[in-house]
Design an enzyme around this catalytic site. Sequence first.
Site, PDB file in Angstrom:
ATOM      1  N   GLY A  53       0.677  -1.105   0.168  1.00  0.00           N
ATOM      2  CA  GLY A  53       0.069  -0.013  -0.051  1.00  0.00           C
ATOM      3  C   GLY A  53       0.821   1.088   0.156  1.00  0.00           C
ATOM      4  O   GLY A  53       0.517   2.200   0.802  1.00  0.00           O
ATOM      5  N   SER A  56      -0.136   5.850  -1.434  1.00  0.00           N
ATOM      6  CA  SER A  56      -0.993   6.844  -1.271  1.00  0.00           C
ATOM      7  C   SER A  56      -1.007   6.727   0.392  1.00  0.00           C
ATOM      8  O   SER A  56      -0.675   5.911   0.891  1.00  0.00           O
ATOM      9  CB  SER A  56      -2.302   6.849  -1.456  1.00  0.00           C
ATOM     10  OG  SER A  56      -3.162   5.504  -1.193  1.00  0.00           O
ATOM     11  N   GLY A  57      -1.511   8.154   0.796  1.00  0.00           N
ATOM     12  CA  GLY A  57      -1.834   8.124   2.418  1.00  0.00           C
ATOM     13  C   GLY A  57      -0.605   7.994   3.099  1.00  0.00           C
ATOM     14  O   GLY A  57       0.527   8.288   2.722  1.00  0.00           O
ATOM     15  N   GLU A  80      -2.403   0.565  -9.088  1.00  0.00           N
ATOM     16  CA  GLU A  80      -2.968   2.121  -9.685  1.00  0.00           C
ATOM     17  C   GLU A  80      -3.354   1.640 -11.287  1.00  0.00           C
ATOM     18  O   GLU A  80      -2.843   0.738 -11.754  1.00  0.00           O
ATOM     19  CB  GLU A  80      -1.961   2.884  -9.528  1.00  0.00           C
ATOM     20  CG  GLU A  80      -1.370   3.089  -8.141  1.00  0.00           C
ATOM     21  CD  GLU A  80      -2.495   4.020  -7.413  1.00  0.00           C
ATOM     22  OE1 GLU A  80      -3.433   4.462  -8.081  1.00  0.00           O
ATOM     23  OE2 GLU A  80      -2.385   4.024  -6.223  1.00  0.00           O
ATOM     24  N   ASP A 116      -2.771  -6.274  -7.603  1.00  0.00           N
ATOM     25  CA  ASP A 116      -3.581  -6.787  -6.516  1.00  0.00           C
ATOM     26  C   ASP A 116      -2.800  -7.103  -5.249  1.00  0.00           C
ATOM     27  O   ASP A 116      -2.396  -8.296  -5.377  1.00  0.00           O
ATOM     28  CB  ASP A 116      -4.733  -7.536  -7.009  1.00  0.00           C
ATOM     29  CG  ASP A 116      -5.723  -7.728  -5.773  1.00  0.00           C
ATOM     30  OD1 ASP A 116      -5.515  -7.128  -4.914  1.00  0.00           O
ATOM     31  OD2 ASP A 116      -6.899  -8.521  -6.168  1.00  0.00           O
ATOM     32  N   TYR A 232      -6.271   3.110  12.830  1.00  0.00           N
ATOM     33  CA  TYR A 232      -6.799   4.407  13.425  1.00  0.00           C
ATOM     34  C   TYR A 232      -7.877   3.999  14.530  1.00  0.00           C
ATOM     35  O   TYR A 232      -8.609   3.134  14.384  1.00  0.00           O
ATOM     36  CB  TYR A 232      -7.419   5.304  12.196  1.00  0.00           C
ATOM     37  CG  TYR A 232      -7.996   6.588  12.818  1.00  0.00           C
ATOM     38  CD1 TYR A 232      -7.129   7.469  13.122  1.00  0.00           C
ATOM     39  CD2 TYR A 232      -9.237   6.916  12.608  1.00  0.00           C
ATOM     40  CE1 TYR A 232      -7.569   8.876  13.369  1.00  0.00           C
ATOM     41  CE2 TYR A 232      -9.662   8.198  13.017  1.00  0.00           C
ATOM     42  CZ  TYR A 232      -8.969   9.090  13.418  1.00  0.00           C
ATOM     43  OH  TYR A 232      -9.439  10.503  13.693  1.00  0.00           O
ATOM     44  N   TYR A 242     -16.994   5.031  13.030  1.00  0.00           N
ATOM     45  CA  TYR A 242     -15.559   4.433  12.841  1.00  0.00           C
ATOM     46  C   TYR A 242     -15.085   3.480  13.713  1.00  0.00           C
ATOM     47  O   TYR A 242     -15.563   2.060  13.533  1.00  0.00           O
ATOM     48  CB  TYR A 242     -14.689   5.508  12.832  1.00  0.00           C
ATOM     49  CG  TYR A 242     -13.400   5.054  12.217  1.00  0.00           C
ATOM     50  CD1 TYR A 242     -13.054   5.529  10.833  1.00  0.00           C
ATOM     51  CD2 TYR A 242     -12.303   4.336  12.710  1.00  0.00           C
ATOM     52  CE1 TYR A 242     -11.915   4.821  10.113  1.00  0.00           C
ATOM     53  CE2 TYR A 242     -11.161   4.024  12.010  1.00  0.00           C
ATOM     54  CZ  TYR A 242     -11.121   4.182  10.772  1.00  0.00           C
ATOM     55  OH  TYR A 242      -9.911   3.819  10.212  1.00  0.00           O
ATOM     56  N   LYS A 251     -10.893  -3.201  11.959  1.00  0.00           N
ATOM     57  CA  LYS A 251      -9.653  -2.562  13.076  1.00  0.00           C
ATOM     58  C   LYS A 251      -9.250  -3.472  14.126  1.00  0.00           C
ATOM     59  O   LYS A 251      -8.413  -3.923  14.632  1.00  0.00           O
ATOM     60  CB  LYS A 251      -9.675  -1.092  13.275  1.00  0.00           C
ATOM     61  CG  LYS A 251      -9.895  -0.175  12.149  1.00  0.00           C
ATOM     62  CD  LYS A 251      -8.771  -0.413  11.066  1.00  0.00           C
ATOM     63  CE  LYS A 251      -9.051   0.573   9.992  1.00  0.00           C
ATOM     64  NZ  LYS A 251      -8.047   0.641   8.882  1.00  0.00           N
ATOM     65  N   THR A 278      -7.168  11.773   3.492  1.00  0.00           N
ATOM     66  CA  THR A 278      -6.498  10.741   2.661  1.00  0.00           C
ATOM     67  C   THR A 278      -7.719  10.397   1.738  1.00  0.00           C
ATOM     68  O   THR A 278      -8.817  10.626   1.893  1.00  0.00           O
ATOM     69  CB  THR A 278      -6.112   9.561   3.483  1.00  0.00           C
ATOM     70  OG1 THR A 278      -7.233   8.879   3.984  1.00  0.00           O
ATOM     71  CG2 THR A 278      -4.937   9.765   4.312  1.00  0.00           C
TER      72      THR A 278
END
Length: 397
Positions: A53, A56-57, A80, A116, A232, A242, A251, A278
């Site tokens: 990953g 990004s972010g 991408e 992927d 997070y 969340y 999470k 993000t």
Amino acid sequence: MTDRLIKPVGRGFLFLDSHPAGCAQLVQDLTDQVEARTEARTLESRPVALVVGSSSGYGLSATLAGLARYGIDGVGVSFEKAPTVRRTATAGWYRTAATAAYAAERGSEFHFVNADAFADTTKADVLDLIAERFGGVDYLIYSVAAPRRVDPRTDTTYQSAIKAIGRPHRTKSIAFEDGNPLLQEVEIEVATDAEVAETVQVMGGEDWVRWVDALEERKLLKDGFSTVALTYIGSELTGPIYRQGSIGAAKAHLEETARTLSAKGIQARTSVNGAAVTQASSAIPGIGLYVSLLHKVLGEKMQTPIQQSIALWDQLTGEVEPVLDEEGRLRLDRWELDPSVQAAVREKWEAATEDNIGEVADAAWFYSEVRRLYGFDVPGVDYDQPTEVDVDWPAKA
């Protein structure tokens, strides 16, 4: 040459095109914020990292911070889209190209695989590359945000859901119309048990385990290997959608996975990062408003993903003592959850109305940050000039 004049055209927080020059400048700006901690190393002594990953972010920030601060070698994995006749490539494509160029300038051998991350074929290709070029990895950073996952073992497609658990939830949320902020009330539906289970399949720890297991089976875990999955927790204001919602169930599974891996003798932890703008977070109702208010309260004291990634690498490498909570999680979010900060954010949250949203929240900053995700609003870029859109994916060394 396929120079085009690229303008930000889209709807809400989604844009149809991204700006190559803006994405490249953004990568440069991020690396400029990182102070190198070590001198140049030989190939044998460089830390080797696998970042799943990486485009990004927080995954991008972790990659850039590792390259800039510790001169890491390794592999980044992301998924991408290439440019087409009608559309530019995705922003992550251009950021990856810029990251590869930066790594080469730094003398790091860092490869990028566009595939992927959930697929077994991707794992096999990445592990072949690691075995050939590095003989193993020191660190695995797992930072995958995806709306769906195809399980390669069963060919089953799982779809994540952004829903509440137990009872419906209403929340304030920010939107934009022609760049102007709007305050909305959004109803969050209750997830079914099946939707929660699918969200866990997509965003939980199962794929993280498969990456670790695959490395272990190929004997590619170097002595002292450690792995971290980025996560997070967030505020009570966003908790129902969340942490206590379907995403939170995933999470929690991620954290349980860390404990399971640790019980097997793998040094595995989750890293709890702070709030940020993000592409994944902007799609969650209420998060945009919350982050806008948080920045209004903290201003420049709000820690960016690159700042937090510097702290992550310092702790992973043992440069500084890890900051853990009672559950063994790395905590990079204490600045956000400071009681005085949360009290100030809550006060603004409750005071926000349709009439004052532009003043109570840092809406202009948030909207600009969303545009920067696509390479727009980046200082130093002339958006009135055409730019080359056919940028190649980095070739393997």
